[in-house]
Design an enzyme around this catalytic site. Structure first.
Site, mmCIF file in Angstrom:
data_model
loop_
_atom_site.group_PDB
_atom_site.id
_atom_site.type_symbol
_atom_site.label_atom_id
_atom_site.label_comp_id
_atom_site.label_asym_id
_atom_site.label_seq_id
_atom_site.Cartn_x
_atom_site.Cartn_y
_atom_site.Cartn_z
ATOM 1 N N ASP A 416 4.720 -23.110 -13.437
ATOM 2 C CA ASP A 416 4.833 -23.033 -11.984
ATOM 3 C C ASP A 416 3.961 -21.888 -11.451
ATOM 4 O O ASP A 416 3.576 -20.974 -12.173
ATOM 5 C CB ASP A 416 6.296 -22.809 -11.611
ATOM 6 C CG ASP A 416 6.643 -23.288 -10.213
ATOM 7 O OD1 ASP A 416 5.721 -23.712 -9.481
ATOM 8 O OD2 ASP A 416 7.830 -23.256 -9.855
ATOM 9 N N GLU A 419 -0.907 -19.646 -7.609
ATOM 10 C CA GLU A 419 -1.772 -19.852 -6.438
ATOM 11 C C GLU A 419 -2.041 -18.570 -5.653
ATOM 12 O O GLU A 419 -3.162 -18.356 -5.190
ATOM 13 C CB GLU A 419 -1.153 -20.879 -5.477
ATOM 14 C CG GLU A 419 -0.837 -22.230 -6.098
ATOM 15 C CD GLU A 419 0.588 -22.300 -6.626
ATOM 16 O OE1 GLU A 419 0.927 -23.342 -7.220
ATOM 17 O OE2 GLU A 419 1.350 -21.320 -6.449
ATOM 18 N N ASP A 482 6.337 -28.521 -3.702
ATOM 19 C CA ASP A 482 7.565 -28.465 -2.908
ATOM 20 C C ASP A 482 7.466 -29.357 -1.675
ATOM 21 O O ASP A 482 6.749 -29.060 -0.716
ATOM 22 C CB ASP A 482 7.841 -27.024 -2.480
ATOM 23 C CG ASP A 482 8.053 -26.103 -3.668
ATOM 24 O OD1 ASP A 482 8.258 -26.630 -4.782
ATOM 25 O OD2 ASP A 482 7.996 -24.875 -3.489
#
Length: 761
Positions: A416, A419, A482
């Site tokens: 995860d 970014e 998400d």
């Protein structure tokens, strides 16, 4: 980024140097170099105080031409750079034939030509047709209040559509959009993207890859509506034009250039169930979910532990929370005893309370500020720092911490984040922070994927990655991030997946039911069908569980129906996965890939092809209404057997156990018999399901091994003289041919069926 104020004026403070006159073109065996003055050259004195641009044209492989534009060549190059594969095939370089003639470089079917002693124009041609051109008033070096830039503009034809540029959740067709290639943690509801890829393709037969990992600014038919523009800061721009002519061939060449997906194990295609994010759970909760799935005959392949398997404020230390998982090895063993693989959440951030923080800081493994301090902030985890993957020792250190998890029994890792990478930092290897912002995701995922391959073997490694850039397709699988729990967000997730597929990524998933909030039962059931007709399928949420019985009993039945269906389709899906690995063609395909000549299919973004034969149109409506496009030909509904004629749009209403799931005529589906798991011997009791056979059809299909890593054998199917014939090689006789209600078992590797009148499509 825009530089002009309409057609006539530049923005305040912007000065442009545009090639006005190609003064000389130098020729070598493998390149041509054009020297273009930025003003007309009519007298010798005009060469004084006159800037020029240097444009080099070369080729890394057949059908691909590279262009490098330089203003000042003395600027020091700092990494990182994309790893571009060069397998140079012979090129043909020709000098201009006289004054005003064209110099050219030809790489297989693609030619670049530039006129000498003339205004600037660089054409890209194939099959005697100009695909696109760099023209006067397009290419430029610019000085702006923000510093120097280089800009290119390539022409767009009438009706030409642009696709790709990473996983983007807005409009599928990129014409009219301003897009910055800059990874961001913005969810699926914004124009930000987790996976930014500076590559696009068009339905005119070519693609463009801008070979810069830093921010690349695209203006697709915006600053100039007839051109696609891209620009980077600095003195140099490099890009590649990639010929098709078909979209599949463009992707094949692009992924040959930037890397193809690794093989994925067939167990990863099965249903994944997550703890969800902020929900409460311990071993008792986990086992109740797993046993509840088994009791309800819901096939399950992977159980995923999200963030709170670790203690709060400690992410990441890779230590199981002793209050909820006092015996992690025992917990994982009990999951393995139930036939499941185990996935665990990780990220590349080290919280200040993690015991790894002090260790990493002391060893110099964490990213630092220019003054030597460890870079930290309080977003996500208090005082968190960032692993510096440009340091080989930090790379090995991070892997060593994860290896403990693998030794405990974790099979896959959800990589995860990655970014929000700062630019006010200093990297161990001296990398340019602007270039590292997007590229960090590549290093992070490669580090973890290489560990999994080393520990489990090639073909059995899986990450579940959120961030990526060009080349990230080498480390599957990726998921959409998400999203909200709504039909609108379900549709935007699909658009992101379709754009990513046209950016070179072969495998993709999304959070079934949506991540944020709790989906209404009708949203969950429709998303289940969509999710289980994707290459990879995961039930995951934020603050609520995603076990089907949390919604209603019908949700349980819907999940069972589509999970079992997917498992029977595994021979077909595993074959599509092999194609993604070998050729760069994704498992989930925008309609454009299979129907490049159908203008009605080009912009469709609410459906897709699963492999080459199955059309999937998810239902985004609580009442079951769906509008979908059916290309020309005869199509058969996989669930009902209904046959319909294509050639336009259809509107239908479906209950939750159905959706438009159509098989194109002349297809042969490889169907298995197991409904309980995705990984099994596909050649054992294999069914060749022939759909609307066509006289003269010939098909050769590969039957994958049960692990999906090799080909067990092949089958050949043909129709001639009204007889359907199938012949196998290497898979024995435990297979049969099915045509509607007719089933013919193989004998000595052959099955034949005389077609009744009207049986042929």
């Amino acid at each position: 980024m825009r530089f002009t104020d309409g057609y006539w004026m530049t923005l305040p403070g912007v000065e442009t140097l545009q090639p006005q006159h190609v003064e000389t073109v130098d020729i070598s065996d493998d390149a041509l170099v054009a020297y273009a003055a930025t003003a007309p050259l009519t007298e010798r004195r005009h060469s004084l105080n006159l800037p020029q641009l240097t444009i080099r044209v070369d080729s890394p492989m057949d059908g691909v031409i590279g262009v490098q534009v330089d203003h000042f060549q003395g600027v020091r190059e700092r990494g990182p750079s994309f790893e571009v594969t060069s397998t140079p095939d012979p090129v043909v370089v020709k000098a201009a034939d006289g004054e005003g003639g064209f110099a050219s470089l030809t790489a297989g079917p693609l030619t670049a030509r530039v006129q000498v002693d003339a205004p600037w124009q660089l054409d890209f041609l194939a099959e005697d047709r100009v695909l696109t051109s760099s023209v006067t008033r397009g290419l430029a070096a610019l000085q702006t209040p923000q510093g120097p830039y280089v800009r290119e503009q390539l022409t767009l034809g009438v009706g030409e559509h642009v696709f790709g540029l990473g996983e983007r959740f807005g409009a599928f067709v990129k014409n009219g959009q301003s897009i910055d290639i800059w990874n961001a943690d913005g969810g699926t509801a914004s124009d930000q993207a987790y996976k930014n890829v500076p590559f696009y393709l068009t339905d005119r037969g070519y693609g463009v890859f801008v070979d810069h990992p830093e921010r690349v600014s695209f203006e697709i038919g915006t600053e100039v509506v007839s051109r696609s523009q891209f620009s980077v800061a600095g003195q140099r721009l490099r890009y590649y034009v990639i010929y098709g002519p078909t979209p599949k061939e463009i992707l094949r060449r692009y992924t040959a250039l930037t890397g193809r997906s690794a093989q994925v194990p067939t167990w990863s295609y099965g249903l994944w169930l997550s703890t969800s994010f902020t929900t409460d759970y311990d071993e008792e909760t986990v086992l109740s979910f797993v046993d509840g799935m088994a009791e309800r005959e819901l096939p399950l392949s992977v159980f995923h532990f999200d963030c709170f398997w670790m203690r709060q404020f400690h992410w990441s230390d890779f230590v199981w929370d002793p209050d909820t998982f006092p015996n992690p090895e025992g917990t994982l063993a009990r999951l393995h005893e139930r036939g499941l693989k185990v996935s665990a959440w990780i990220n590349p951030y080290i919280a200040q309370r993690s015991h790894l923080f002090a260790e990493g800081a002391a060893l110099g493994y964490l990213v630092r500020r220019p003054n030597g301090d460890v870079w930290q902030w309080d977003m996500w985890q208090a005082g968190m720092a960032l692993v510096d993957f440009t340091n080989p020792d930090a790379w090995r250190w991070y892997q060593s911490k994860l290896e403990v998890l693998l030794d405990q029994g974790v099979d896959a890792l959800k990589t995860d984040f990655g970014e929000r990478i700062p630019t006010d930092v200093v990297w161990h290897d001296g990398s340019d922070p602007e270039r590292m912002h997007n590229y960090y995701a590549q290093l992070y995922n490669r580090c973890v994927f290489e560990l999994l391959e080393r520990h489990r073997g090639k073909g059995d490694a899986v990450v579940f990655a959120r961030s990526a850039t060009a080349g990230g397709q080498q480390f599957p699988v990726h998921w959409g991030g998400d999203c909200e729990s709504s039909f609108v967000s379900m549709a935007e997730s699909l658009r992101g997946g379709l754009s990513l597929a046209l950016s070179g990524f072969g495998f993709w998933s999304h959070d079934i039911g949506g991540f944020e909030g709790t989906p209404a039962p009708e949203v969950f059931k429709r998303w289940v069908a969509f999710g289980l007709l994707s290459s990879h399928s995961r039930l995951h949420g934020s603050n609520s569980y995603r076990v089907p019985w949390a919604f209603d009993e019908e949700a349980v039945e819907v999940t069972r129906t589509f999970a079992q269906l997917k498992n029977t389709l595994m021979p077909y899906l595993a074959a599509a996965g092999l194609q993604a690995h070998r050729d760069g063609v994704p498992v989930m395909r925008p309609m454009l890939l299979e129907f490049p000549d159908d203008r009605g299919a080009a912009a469709v973004d609410t459906q897709y092809m699963l492999g080459d034969s199955i059309l999937v149109a998810p239902v985004f409506d609580a009442d079951g209404w769906v509008d979908y496009y059916v290309p020309e030909g005869r199509w058969t509904h996989l669930l009902s057997g209904e046959v319909l004629d294509g050639g336009g749009w259809r509107r239908e209403q479906h209950d939750v156990f159905s959706l438009p799931l159509l098989v194109r005529e002349g297809s042969v589906l490889l169907r298995g018999t197991r409904t309980d798991r995705p990984d099994y011997d596909y050649a054992d009791e294999l069914t060749l399901e022939v759909v609307e056979p066509v006289e003269g059809m010939e098909a050769r299909l590969e039957v994958p091994t049960g692990d999906g890593l090799a080909v067990a054998g092949t089958v050949e199917v043909s129709v001639s003289g009204g007889v359907l014939r199938a012949r196998s090689h290497g898979i024995g006789d435990a297979w049969s041919v099915r045509l509607r209600e007719h089933v013919v078992p193989a004998v000595d590797g052959v099955a034949e069926l005389v077609l009744e009148p009207g049986t042929e499509g």
